[in-house]
Enzyme design. Structure first.
Site, mmCIF file in Angstrom:
data_model
loop_
_atom_site.group_PDB
_atom_site.id
_atom_site.type_symbol
_atom_site.label_atom_id
_atom_site.label_comp_id
_atom_site.label_asym_id
_atom_site.label_seq_id
_atom_site.Cartn_x
_atom_site.Cartn_y
_atom_site.Cartn_z
ATOM 1 N N ASN A 109 38.272 43.285 42.790
ATOM 2 C CA ASN A 109 39.096 42.080 42.808
ATOM 3 C C ASN A 109 40.548 42.465 43.059
ATOM 4 O O ASN A 109 41.026 43.472 42.566
ATOM 5 C CB ASN A 109 38.944 41.350 41.464
ATOM 6 C CG ASN A 109 39.896 40.186 41.301
ATOM 7 O OD1 ASN A 109 40.645 40.121 40.335
ATOM 8 N ND2 ASN A 109 39.883 39.262 42.233
ATOM 9 N N GLY A 110 41.229 41.612 43.846
ATOM 10 C CA GLY A 110 42.651 41.824 44.066
ATOM 11 C C GLY A 110 43.004 41.841 45.537
ATOM 12 O O GLY A 110 42.561 42.715 46.287
ATOM 13 N N GLY A 112 40.013 35.113 43.719
ATOM 14 C CA GLY A 112 40.696 34.153 42.860
ATOM 15 C C GLY A 112 41.670 33.297 43.641
ATOM 16 O O GLY A 112 41.314 32.274 44.220
ATOM 17 N N CYS A 120 43.598 39.552 31.401
ATOM 18 C CA CYS A 120 44.675 38.573 31.537
ATOM 19 C C CYS A 120 46.002 39.193 31.099
ATOM 20 O O CYS A 120 46.128 39.654 29.963
ATOM 21 C CB CYS A 120 44.383 37.333 30.710
ATOM 22 S SG CYS A 120 45.652 36.059 30.906
ATOM 23 N N MET A 143 40.042 31.051 36.554
ATOM 24 C CA MET A 143 41.482 30.839 36.595
ATOM 25 C C MET A 143 41.837 29.640 35.735
ATOM 26 O O MET A 143 41.292 28.547 35.921
ATOM 27 C CB MET A 143 41.948 30.616 38.038
ATOM 28 C CG MET A 143 41.800 31.847 38.910
ATOM 29 S SD MET A 143 42.248 31.518 40.644
ATOM 30 C CE MET A 143 40.744 30.700 41.210
#
Length: 346
Positions: A204-205, A228, A102, A19
């Protein structure tokens, strides 16, 4: 055990997502202490590395206690990506990761990050260039597709595996979604179910609790999870997930003493890495997330962000230990104004 090249990870590893302006060495240090199995640097521009940009070069800083650690690069030019892979290899990370996820405009407008999702052939060529440019394992992070009319992750996974990547992390949103709505893990599960796919697949998420982590592990069969935003201000999420997965029980949340100890370590590591003045200055953006949920905490935050020496900050932090002794706040994810999320927390 999950293997990425010669890197050996636990049976169900937890990864810290790269990040921008967050996952620097001080933040990585406190996440490592709390159970992260694999971490990545902030993403680095391939063009910036080649022209020797100071900020890009500083992002190459890695430390032995962080291992295994990967360096993530992004770009839209094959030659630049190959050259940056060579540069990255000189500092001896454990792997090189490519950011194809991204969604922020300044990256996408350069034909990099999630912008490459519009051109899968280019994505393949860029990946091949990085694989050729290093002897280290190469991995990729990406999204489901550019938008819901181009959900091409199944094709992407196969083609990138065919050109040599050794693991794939998938964020369950499209570029068009940015960070809005809910992550859709259905296609992540289908990638994992594909008999052609032999490499580890990390999901992820929206992983923001131990129960959700275990639920998604069981439902979608992924090899591990990447976390994240949920780790910002709460690195304890890694140890909590591991404890819940192992025992089915919730680990006791961190006490105020534990929270202040982590803030102190984060701060001292920041000062060590950036120097006292800049280290203290950059730590200011972290206090709000570490202290979310404490009543009337704003008065302490307002003082902390104006102090300029470690002894002054330590004195205020110690007063907080006394003030909030025995108080356990609800778990609250880090939040940001829309459009100001940490870049590429995919």
């Amino acid at each position: 055990m999950v293997k990425i090249g010669k890197i050996e990870l636990p049976a169900f590893p937890l990864l810290l997502a790269p990040m921008e302006d967050v996952s620097d060495p001080p933040f990585r240090a406190v996440c490592k202490d709390n159970g992260t199995d694999l971490m990545y640097t902030e993403f680095i521009s391939s063009e910036g590395l080649i022209r020797d940009a100071i900020k890009s070069r500083q992002k190459l800083d890695i430390f032995e206690e962080e291992r295994p650690v990967g360096i993530q690069i992004f770009g839209g030019d094959e030659e630049a990506m190959a050259m940056s892979a060579q540069i990255v290899s000189t500092v001896n990370p454990d792997l090189v990761d490519i950011n194809f996820g991204c969604p922020v405009k300044k990256v996408v407008s350069k034909g990099a990050g999630a912008g490459v999702l519009k051109d899968i052939d280019l994505m393949v060529r860029l990946t091949e260039a990085v694989v050729r440019g290093t002897n280290l394992p190469v991995t990729v992070k990406t999204r489901l597709g550019w938008d819901h009319d181009s959900l091409n992750i199944l094709e992407v996974a196969e083609r990138l595996q065919d050109v040599g990547i050794q693991a794939l992390s998938i964020h369950g949103r499209t570029r068009a979604q940015m960070y809005k709505g809910h992550a859709d893990w259905t296609l992540i599960g289908k990638v994992k179910e594909n008999p052609r796919i032999k490499i580890p697949i990390f999901g992820n998420g929206d992983i923001d609790s131990p129960e959700k982590a275990v639920e998604y592990k069981n439902r979608y069969g992924v090899d591990g999870l990447m976390i994240g935003r949920a780790a910002i201000g709460y690195p304890w999420i890694f140890r909590e997930i591991k404890h819940f997965e192992k025992t089915g029980e919730y680990l006791a949340p961190p006490t105020i003493q534990e929270r202040i100890d982590v803030i102190k370590k984060h701060l001292t590591q920041s000062m060590k890495w950036k120097g006292d003045t800049l280290g203290i200055l950059e730590m200011r953006r972290h206090y709000a997330n570490y202290l979310k949920g404490f009543p009337s905490v704003k008065e302490f935050r307002n003082i902390l962000v104006n102090l300029k020496t470690y002894p002054e900050i330590e004195e205020v932090l110690d007063k907080m230990i006394v003030r909030y002794d025995g108080f356990i706040p609800d778990r609250i994810m880090a939040s940001y104004p829309e459009g100001n999320e940490p870049s590429c927390s995919i």
